[in-house]
Structures are given as C-alpha cells and as structure tokens.
Design an enzyme around this catalytic site. Structure first.
Site, short mmCIF file in Angstrom:
data_model
loop_
_atom_site.label_atom_id
_atom_site.label_comp_id
_atom_site.label_asym_id
_atom_site.label_seq_id
_atom_site.Cartn_x
_atom_site.Cartn_y
_atom_site.Cartn_z
N TRP A 1 54.55 35.57 37.75
CA TRP A 1 54.14 36.95 37.65
C TRP A 1 54.31 37.57 38.93
CZ3 TRP A 1 50.55 39.81 40.58
CH2 TRP A 1 50.34 41.27 40.13
N HIS B 1 46.68 32.52 29.59
CA HIS B 1 45.68 32.85 30.62
C HIS B 1 44.72 33.42 29.71
CE1 HIS B 1 47.82 32.47 34.87
NE2 HIS B 1 47.69 31.44 34.39
N ASP C 1 39.79 41.08 34.82
CA ASP C 1 39.54 39.71 35.12
C ASP C 1 37.84 39.28 35.43
OD1 ASP C 1 42.07 38.31 35.07
OD2 ASP C 1 42.78 39.73 36.65
#
Length: 415
Positions: free
Chosen positions: A183, A284, A294
């Site tokens: 990423w 994820h 997150d």
C-alpha cells in the site's frame, strides 16, 4: 454445558451442526497487526506516523521499544481464541546499535530475526509483512513509487524488493506462506493536471519490484487500493481499478480493506466477485466511520456479511488480516475486542444453514428466505461462543479484568 446442549438442539432444528462450526472456527487463522500496540510508530526512526496516515489519542502505556511491544502482543494474544498470525510492517525492523544508519532500502532478514524467534515462542501460525511507504523523509510531496523523481522511485523500489526477500525468510522459518501487502500513500490534494502518468510510473515501479524474483509458493503478494487519504483528497494513484487490473495481469492478489471504498460499497459483495476470478483474496478488516478511520472492529452487520462470504466462498481462500489503530483507549483491549469480534462473526457465519438459504434463493422463494434469515438472528449464538471459549482454554473467561490488572502493572514502568 447445559445451555450449550440446548443451543445445539435449537440449531439442529435448522439443520446446523454446532460441533462442526466450533471445529471449523478453530482452524481459521487471523493475522493480527502489530501496529495497534504503538500507534503505527515503528522502531526504525520514523517516529510519529505521517504520509497519509495518522492515529488519534494518547492513552497512557504505549509500547516504545521492541521488548515492550512484544510483551504487549504476547499478553494480548493470550486473550484471543483461535489460530493467529502476526502482521508486521517493515518499520518494525529491529536494528542493532551499530546499524542505526541502515535505511529501508537495505533491510535484511536479520533485522527481523527477533520477530521470528518471538513468533515461534508464542506458537503463531505464520508472519505476514508490509513494506512501509510512509513516515519517512523519502516520501516526497506525498509520493513514493509514482514520484516523478527517479531517485525517490528507486529508493522505494529497492525497499519493496528487500521486503520480498524478507518475506521469503519469514515463510521458510515459519513453514507457511507470507502474505506481502503493498500500500502506498501516493496522491494529490487538489485536482490533478495529469492522472495517467503517475499511474504509469507506479505500474513500472511495481513491475521492477516483482522482477527481483521470489518464491511465489511461499510469498503471496497483494496490492491494496484506497479511495483517498489525508492530504490526497482529490486523486489517489493506486485506486481500485488500477490495482484490480494490475493484480489480474501480474498473477498476484488484490487486497480488500473495508475502509478503503465509498460508503455505499460493501466488501462483503466484493469478496465473492473476486473469488470468481482469483484463487486467493487478501482482506484487511477494520471499521470505517465516514471514511478510512480504522476504528476498532465491532460486531456490526457488515462484519457479519463479510464473514458469511468468507465461509461461503471457502475460508482457506481468504487471507484474513486486521487493520485498526485506536490510541484513545487501552491498546490491549482494542486488540482483543477487534479480534474476538471477527471470531464471533465467523462463528455466526458457520452457524447459518447456508445450503438451505441458497436453495430458497435458487427457487426464487424470497418470502421464506427473508423469514428464515430474520428468524436466524435470534438464535442462541452466544451459548455456542461460550462453549467454544471453554473448550479451548478460556473457561471462566474474564479477560477485561486481566487487561486492567496488566495496565496497572505496566503503568509502573511506562507512565
């Protein structure tokens, strides 16, 4: 046991074998991320997270050394049922006193040997790995692999190549695969004048990384897209369309992060779409609140749907990883809550009469399908969950009080 036996009978009425569900759950490995423990700071000198990534809060007790982070991981993992892998970022390299000048483009397996030793000591299933393309001076103008500066690109290409070799080392030592997730934060704050050229540079950079040669049986490479990030609100180089096409043409994996899409998109729908074309899908799991924030994973509807698709598509085909970092609450508790909720959602999925529901759909019997789906929501899943915990060493489980006691102990040293 009495409550479980009652639940077992109830699920049996719907054609569900709770014993099979418990046994299956025990075998599903979840890769737990190291970065929840230290706010994505790492140990290679990066310090505070930067480059399109950040964490919020300053709860006392953050791990600041490799020894402290391993101590916290050991304790947190002891409170998590099921098989576990460890997910490391490259910024968690452990450099010797005389190696402080070793930069990310020169990382070697020996810089991660303490992590291998640690993973073996606590009986982990494997180690996964992430090149760290943030929190570094060579992130120039928010760009790495797509930078117009050749020197910047070459640095990050070498970093990616080094990470593939380290991943081979992890795979060999742990006797299982290592999933490598790429990423990057590359993008632009405002409307770009050129959307294509940065993507062509990224494609060439990725090709150069993969050209280093690596054991594809041991190392599973994935690319991770994103909609936008802080400071790159208008244009993301590595978007979904770019990476899905790149993965398909290069024979690697797409990684789906359920915080990296528009709010109306669902990863639960993307998993079976990719499984129609890919043997493996990387995942994820996080909890986005309005964007890729997150947050700690909660037992919400989309998590349940994601886990249903993992189970329906074949759990062995989906490499499950966690990705969240909340520094506003106790970090150990955050780790455990998120991992346990994924386990709960997987159990929920394993306790569905999937074949019966699929038959109703194929027969276009949508009335009964809806009725059954709603009835299933009220079944005693909690009693099966408790049985699962007790069978695998969590009898009389009171993990939160253990966390509070641990917090008091480490508080003497860290606060």
């Amino acid at each position: 046991m009495e409550r479980y036996n009652g639940a077992k009978e109830i699920f049996a009425e719907y054609g569900v074998d709770t014993e099979k569900a418990i046994s299956a759950l025990k075998e599903i490995a979840v890769s737990v991320h190291c970065w929840q423990g230290d706010d994505v700071a790492g140990f290679d000198g990066g310090g505070k997270a930067s480059g399109g990534i950040q964490t919020t809060g300053n709860y006392p007790g953050r791990a600041t050394t490799p020894q402290q982070l391993m101590q916290d991981i050991r304790f947190a993992f002891s409170l998590m049922p099921g098989k576990k892998r460890l997910n490391l970022h490259a910024s968690y390299a452990i450099l010797g006193k005389d190696e402080g000048k070793v930069d990310r483009d020169e990382y070697r397996p020996e810089h991660f040997a303490p992590w291998v030793k640690f993973a073996k000591e606590i009986g982990l299933e494997g180690i996964d790995f992430n090149p760290t393309y943030f929190s570094h001076p060579m992130v120039k103008d928010g760009l790495t692999l797509s930078s117009p500066d050749e020197k910047v690109r070459k640095f990050w290409v070498k970093h990616g190549q080094a990470c593939l070799k380290i991943a081979e080392y992890f795979a060999k030592e742990m006797n299982t695969y290592c999933m490598v997730d790429i990423w990057i934060p590359d993008g632009l704050k405002d409307v770009p004048a050129d959307r294509l050229t940065p993507r062509l540079r990224l494609k060439d950079s990725l090709d150069e990384i993969l050209s280093v040669g690596y054991d594809k049986e041991k190392v599973r490479v994935a690319v991770e897209s994103k909609v936008f990030g802080i400071g790159v609100e208008s244009y993301t180089v590595g978007n979904n369309e770019f990476y899905q096409n790149y993965a398909a043409t290069r024979g690697i994996c797409c990684l789906l992060d359920n915080g990296h899409y528009h709010p109306t998109e669902t990863v639960s729908d993307k998993i079976p779409a990719l499984l129609a074309f890919y043997d493996k899908v990387a995942l994820h799991i996080t909890r986005p609140v309005r964007w890729d924030s997150d947050h700690v994973i909660l037992l919400e509807d989309e998590l349940k749907e994601i886990c249903k698709e993992i189970v329906r598509g074949g759990a062995e085909k989906v490499m499950i990883g966690l990705d969240y970092f909340d520094a506003s609450i106790n970090r150990i508790s955050a780790w455990v809550v998120g991992q346990r909720n994924v386990q709960k959602a997987l159990l929920y999925a394993l306790l569905q009469p999937t074949a019966k529901l699929q038959k109703l759909q194929d027969e276009a019997n949508f009335t009964e399908q809806m009725y059954l789906q709603e009835e299933l929501k009220m079944l005693p899943y909690g009693d099966v969950w408790k049985e699962y915990l007790e069978r695998y060493g969590f009898e009389g489980d009171d993990w939160f009080n253990k966390v509070k006691e641990y917090e008091k102990e480490i508080g003497k040293e860290r606060m």
